[in-house]
Design an enzyme around this catalytic site. Sequence first.
Site, short mmCIF file in Angstrom:
data_model
loop_
_atom_site.label_atom_id
_atom_site.label_comp_id
_atom_site.label_asym_id
_atom_site.label_seq_id
_atom_site.Cartn_x
_atom_site.Cartn_y
_atom_site.Cartn_z
CG HIS A 1 -0.34 0.23 2.52
ND1 HIS A 1 0.06 -0.80 3.35
CD2 HIS A 1 -0.04 1.37 3.18
CE1 HIS A 1 0.57 -0.29 4.46
NE2 HIS A 1 0.52 1.03 4.39
CG ASP B 1 0.19 -4.13 2.85
OD1 ASP B 1 0.30 -3.49 1.80
OD2 ASP B 1 0.28 -3.62 3.98
CB SER C 1 3.37 1.33 6.03
OG SER C 1 2.21 1.51 6.80
#
Length: 362
Positions: free
Chosen positions: A88, A118, A194
């Site tokens: 993402h 992901d 992330s």
Amino acid sequence: MPFDNMKISVFILVILANVTLCSVATAGDPAVASCNKTAVELFRDVAPSVVSISGMSIDAFDPRERVKWAVGTGIIVDSEGLVMTSAHVVVELDEVYVALDGGRVAAAEVVGVDSILDLAVLRLPGAGLPAAKLGDSDGLRVGEDVLAIGNSMGLEKTLSRGIVSGLNRTLPVRPMSWLVPYIQTDAALSAGNSGGPLINRCGEVIGINSSMLGDAENIGFAMPINIAKSVMPELLEHGRVIRPWHGINGRMLDFTLVMLLNFPMVPGFLIETIEPGSAADKAGLVGGSLPLQIGQQKFLLGGDVITKIDDQALTGLGVLMRLANSLEVGDTVEVEYFREGELATVQITLPERPALPGDIPD
């Protein structure tokens, strides 16, 4: 009453034996000997492998925000320039740039993306880059010390520490998230973390930080590194993970939930949505239509409940994940399901799953 000489001698021998055994166990246990680094030492050793990722996307149809920027983190896993990060972070970016330790900035090529896990793999120009050591996430235990390194809120190389708070967590906010047994940690994660590494006391990467619960304090999730290692060859060869397409999304039901709802259901896997055109759609399986929220969990009730796959009862998430991960393109499986008070079975042949939007790099 005082010990006599014989008892004192035996007592001393027992103590010496215990001390010797403890000394041997400590000296011979590499985990105890090598995994006692301080946070300062761990940051010093791992930080050079952590990179900052930024990029830009242009949306011609959004007059208010035509240009969007993203910031994330990555970890160098190969000295020839391979970087792991979260899908993402890069999936919608037109251009991706990576800032290396020391300040050098380079354009990166997105070579593989998998939105279900992901996970994305980037390639940087150059050689001799400082690669992180990848650990073994299968042996993790709740309570182990972990640390997270990332560009939290865009601030370069931030370190946070915590423990493994839980294992085998599922995140229903992503499609087919039940395929990923996430690591839960209380090491503080923020926007920008992330794609960064979750490391153990040995300085080994045991997870890729993926998400956090916005309404909670220090509840974050990381994808186990063993899963990333297992799919990396496919990402490098095909640019995506090739998997069978059943098209089923949902969650496991247990006795507690069945009794709470007082519905005529059985324990198993509750189908909440079915992807149009998938094998499950063509087989006539039905998804849910009744939204319900219990605490922080949202359910979509009314769909079929799968109770068995090839005569194997779905008694828990571990069984489901093992069966789902064993399936290959072209397999035919028998699915037993519960609908409106009755059990039925159907044969499903699994085609190849089409790529999700953004799964194939430009």
